[in-house]
Write an enzyme that holds these catalytic residues in place. Structure first.
Site, PDB file in Angstrom:
ATOM      1  N   THR A  90     -13.786   7.034  -6.425  1.00  0.00           N
ATOM      2  CA  THR A  90     -12.563   7.449  -5.722  1.00  0.00           C
ATOM      3  C   THR A  90     -11.495   7.864  -6.724  1.00  0.00           C
ATOM      4  O   THR A  90     -11.341   7.226  -7.771  1.00  0.00           O
ATOM      5  CB  THR A  90     -12.024   6.341  -4.786  1.00  0.00           C
ATOM      6  OG1 THR A  90     -10.820   6.821  -4.159  1.00  0.00           O
ATOM      7  CG2 THR A  90     -11.761   5.025  -5.497  1.00  0.00           C
ATOM      8  N   SER A  91     -10.765   8.928  -6.381  1.00  0.00           N
ATOM      9  CA  SER A  91      -9.689   9.378  -7.259  1.00  0.00           C
ATOM     10  C   SER A  91      -8.473   8.469  -7.122  1.00  0.00           C
ATOM     11  O   SER A  91      -7.533   8.574  -7.891  1.00  0.00           O
ATOM     12  CB  SER A  91      -9.304  10.819  -6.926  1.00  0.00           C
ATOM     13  OG  SER A  91      -8.897  10.897  -5.577  1.00  0.00           O
TER      14      SER A  91
ATOM     15  N   ASP B 210     -19.226   9.591   6.117  1.00  0.00           N
ATOM     16  CA  ASP B 210     -20.554  10.217   6.195  1.00  0.00           C
ATOM     17  C   ASP B 210     -21.686   9.339   6.705  1.00  0.00           C
ATOM     18  O   ASP B 210     -22.776   9.830   7.004  1.00  0.00           O
ATOM     19  CB  ASP B 210     -20.916  10.827   4.829  1.00  0.00           C
ATOM     20  CG  ASP B 210     -20.918   9.807   3.674  1.00  0.00           C
ATOM     21  OD1 ASP B 210     -21.139   8.605   3.907  1.00  0.00           O
ATOM     22  OD2 ASP B 210     -20.707  10.238   2.514  1.00  0.00           O
TER      23      ASP B 210
ATOM     24  N   PRO C  78     -17.063   8.922 -13.326  1.00  0.00           N
ATOM     25  CA  PRO C  78     -17.240   9.713 -14.553  1.00  0.00           C
ATOM     26  C   PRO C  78     -15.923  10.233 -15.131  1.00  0.00           C
ATOM     27  O   PRO C  78     -15.870  10.647 -16.287  1.00  0.00           O
ATOM     28  CB  PRO C  78     -18.128  10.886 -14.109  1.00  0.00           C
ATOM     29  CG  PRO C  78     -18.101  10.900 -12.633  1.00  0.00           C
ATOM     30  CD  PRO C  78     -17.641   9.564 -12.147  1.00  0.00           C
TER      31      PRO C  78
ATOM     32  N   ARG D  79     -20.189  20.288   9.537  1.00  0.00           N
ATOM     33  CA  ARG D  79     -20.143  19.320   8.442  1.00  0.00           C
ATOM     34  C   ARG D  79     -21.076  18.139   8.734  1.00  0.00           C
ATOM     35  O   ARG D  79     -21.799  17.655   7.871  1.00  0.00           O
ATOM     36  CB  ARG D  79     -18.703  18.830   8.282  1.00  0.00           C
ATOM     37  CG  ARG D  79     -18.409  18.445   6.869  1.00  0.00           C
ATOM     38  CD  ARG D  79     -16.997  18.008   6.653  1.00  0.00           C
ATOM     39  NE  ARG D  79     -17.038  16.890   5.713  1.00  0.00           N
ATOM     40  CZ  ARG D  79     -16.176  15.902   5.711  1.00  0.00           C
ATOM     41  NH1 ARG D  79     -15.199  15.857   6.570  1.00  0.00           N
ATOM     42  NH2 ARG D  79     -16.292  14.930   4.827  1.00  0.00           N
TER      43      ARG D  79
ATOM     44  N   HIS E  60     -11.549   5.282   6.976  1.00  0.00           N
ATOM     45  CA  HIS E  60     -11.141   6.604   7.468  1.00  0.00           C
ATOM     46  C   HIS E  60     -11.982   7.055   8.652  1.00  0.00           C
ATOM     47  O   HIS E  60     -12.030   8.240   8.966  1.00  0.00           O
ATOM     48  CB  HIS E  60     -11.197   7.632   6.325  1.00  0.00           C
ATOM     49  CG  HIS E  60     -10.172   7.360   5.245  1.00  0.00           C
ATOM     50  ND1 HIS E  60     -10.185   7.978   4.015  1.00  0.00           N
ATOM     51  CD2 HIS E  60      -9.090   6.545   5.234  1.00  0.00           C
ATOM     52  CE1 HIS E  60      -9.155   7.534   3.282  1.00  0.00           C
ATOM     53  NE2 HIS E  60      -8.493   6.660   4.004  1.00  0.00           N
TER      54      HIS E  60
HETATM   55  P1  OAD Z   1     -11.770  12.556  -4.183  1.00  0.00           P
HETATM   56  O1  OAD Z   1     -12.458  13.861  -4.004  1.00  0.00           O
HETATM   57  O2  OAD Z   1     -10.291  12.531  -4.261  1.00  0.00           O
HETATM   58  O3  OAD Z   1     -12.308  11.869  -5.517  1.00  0.00           O
HETATM   59  C1  OAD Z   1     -13.677  11.760  -5.796  1.00  0.00           C
HETATM   60  C2  OAD Z   1     -13.855  10.941  -7.048  1.00  0.00           C
HETATM   61  O4  OAD Z   1     -15.245  10.766  -7.262  1.00  0.00           O
HETATM   62  C3  OAD Z   1     -13.284  11.586  -8.329  1.00  0.00           C
HETATM   63  O5  OAD Z   1     -12.515  10.628  -9.023  1.00  0.00           O
HETATM   64  C4  OAD Z   1     -14.534  11.957  -9.132  1.00  0.00           C
HETATM   65  O6  OAD Z   1     -14.343  11.852 -10.529  1.00  0.00           O
HETATM   66  C5  OAD Z   1     -15.512  10.910  -8.640  1.00  0.00           C
HETATM   67  N1  OAD Z   1     -16.940  11.266  -8.779  1.00  0.00           N
HETATM   68  C6  OAD Z   1     -17.513  12.493  -8.763  1.00  0.00           C
HETATM   69  N2  OAD Z   1     -18.843  12.389  -8.890  1.00  0.00           N
HETATM   70  C7  OAD Z   1     -19.127  11.064  -8.983  1.00  0.00           C
HETATM   71  C8  OAD Z   1     -20.335  10.312  -9.129  1.00  0.00           C
HETATM   72  N3  OAD Z   1     -21.519  10.894  -9.196  1.00  0.00           N
HETATM   73  N4  OAD Z   1     -20.234   8.959  -9.187  1.00  0.00           N
HETATM   74  C9  OAD Z   1     -19.027   8.350  -9.141  1.00  0.00           C
HETATM   75  N5  OAD Z   1     -17.869   9.006  -8.984  1.00  0.00           N
HETATM   76  C10 OAD Z   1     -17.917  10.341  -8.911  1.00  0.00           C
HETATM   77  O7  OAD Z   1     -12.333  11.587  -3.044  1.00  0.00           O
HETATM   78  P2  OAD Z   1     -11.710  10.228  -2.470  1.00  0.00           P
HETATM   79  O8  OAD Z   1     -11.054   9.441  -3.528  1.00  0.00           O
HETATM   80  O9  OAD Z   1     -12.775   9.582  -1.674  1.00  0.00           O
HETATM   81  O10 OAD Z   1      -9.305  11.177   3.333  1.00  0.00           O
HETATM   82  O11 OAD Z   1     -10.608  10.791  -1.475  1.00  0.00           O
HETATM   83  C11 OAD Z   1      -9.887   9.900  -0.699  1.00  0.00           C
HETATM   84  C12 OAD Z   1      -9.548  10.502   0.640  1.00  0.00           C
HETATM   85  O12 OAD Z   1      -8.913  11.773   0.459  1.00  0.00           O
HETATM   86  C13 OAD Z   1     -10.753  10.848   1.490  1.00  0.00           C
HETATM   87  O13 OAD Z   1     -11.274   9.747   2.200  1.00  0.00           O
HETATM   88  C14 OAD Z   1     -10.183  11.866   2.427  1.00  0.00           C
HETATM   89  C15 OAD Z   1      -9.410  12.710   1.444  1.00  0.00           C
HETATM   90  O14 OAD Z   1      -8.340  13.426   1.981  1.00  0.00           O
HETATM   91  C16 OAD Z   1      -9.264  11.520   4.625  1.00  0.00           C
HETATM   92  O15 OAD Z   1      -9.909  12.457   5.054  1.00  0.00           O
HETATM   93  C17 OAD Z   1      -8.369  10.665   5.450  1.00  0.00           C
END
Ligand code: OAD
Length: 261
Positions: free
Chosen positions: A206-207, A118, A232, A84, A133
């Site tokens: 972030t979701s 990353d 989005p 990764r 994280h």
């Molecule tokens: P998620 O995969 O849960 O959510 C990603 C978000 O990004 C979603 O709401 C998408 O709609 C949005 N998205 C997609 N493409 C995009 C773009 N081009 N511009 C803006 N937004 C976009 O990811 P996180 O919320 O980061 O934790 O997840 C939180 C944590 O869950 C991560 O840090 C990880 C995971 O388990 C650990 O590993 C501790």
């Protein structure tokens, strides 16, 4: 009241969006930004919860991202993270990362908090990044509750098939927060403190399903910050933000930056 501007991903922001943003940033002191996997999506990094392509749709988190998984099969976990990391080193920061690095030069104080491991914000030029994280680019001894500055180590080059050991014989593991682990205490304390003094809080990509990170925008709002979501898709936060900008970060953020010129 929440203003929702419905943009298709990549669409141009309206004059009204930009005027609101410009107005809010006029006398701002502290801007706090929380990013999630979405900001790196346009660099080609899969997010976590996307159906089919998301990381947690393709791999079982409990087999890879838990202390138990490492204890059970350290070589498998090591090789997965090495692969990764290799992929992450091969992609480039995108326009969204770069816009945030530049925004830091335009406001008195910008605190960047990320859930991403990353390193793309730093590669785009952001200097101080609070990594809630952890970071995939560092290692620390397995068995410690959380990564600490004094026990972090570099990856061996090449990474090899098995995790290396430190001088005391302890297995080294990636410095990312796994399921069931606590967040790095100092990073979390700094993020909470910043959220409490934010004038403007941006939640990007972030979701907002993973706490405590997901609580930061709400905490900021309670303390009087103007809160903006850039995403989005609708999220758990959308209904509670002051302004919702529906679009891809790499498209929306450069427009927000340009509006301040
Ligand atoms: P998620 O995969 O849960 O959510 C990603 C978000 O990004 C979603 O709401 C998408 O709609 C949005 N998205 C997609 N493409 C995009 C773009 N081009 N511009 C803006 N937004 C976009 O990811 P996180 O919320 O980061 O934790 O997840 C939180 C944590 O869950 C991560 O840090 C990880 C995971 O388990 C650990 O590993 C501790």
């Amino acid at each position: 009241m929440t203003q929702t501007f419905d943009h298709t991903p990549g669409a141009e922001l309206s004059a009204a969006d930009l005027a609101t943003w410009r107005e809010r940033l006029r006398a701002v002191r502290t801007v706090v930004v929380l990013t999630g996997a979405g900001i790196s999506a346009e660099s080609g990094v899969p997010t976590f919860r996307q159906a089919q392509t998301g990381l947690w749709a393709r791999y079982r988190a409990e087999n890879l991202a838990t202390p138990e998984a490492f204890e059970h099969d350290p070589d498998l976990v090591w090789r997965w993270y090495a692969g990764r990391r290799e992929k992450l080193l091969s992609v480039q920061p995108n326009a969204g990362h770069r816009a945030l690095a530049e925004l830091a030069e335009r406001v008195p104080e910008l605190v960047l908090v990320t859930q991403n491991v990353d390193g793309l914000h730093q590669r785009a030029g952001s200097r101080e990044v609070i990594e809630l994280h952890g970071s995939i680019h560092r290692l620390h001894p397995f068995g410690l509750a959380q990564p600490g500055a004094d026990d972090s180590a570099d990856w061996p080059q090449p990474p090899g098939e098995q995790p290396p050991r430190d001088a005391r014989g302890r297995l080294l593991r990636p410095s990312v927060v796994w399921f069931g682990e606590s967040l790095p205490e100092r990073a979390l304390a700094e993020a909470i403190q910043a959220a409490g003094r934010a004038d403007v809080f941006l939640a990007i990509g972030t979701s907002a399903l993973v706490h405590p990170a997901a609580s930061l925008p709400l905490l900021a709002r309670e303390q009087g910050a103007w809160t903006v979501e850039v995403n989005p898709q609708e999220t758990a936060l959308s209904a509670r933000m002051d302004q919702v900008l529906r679009g891809a970060a790499g498209q929306v953020l450069p427009q927000l930056l340009a509006a301040l010129a």
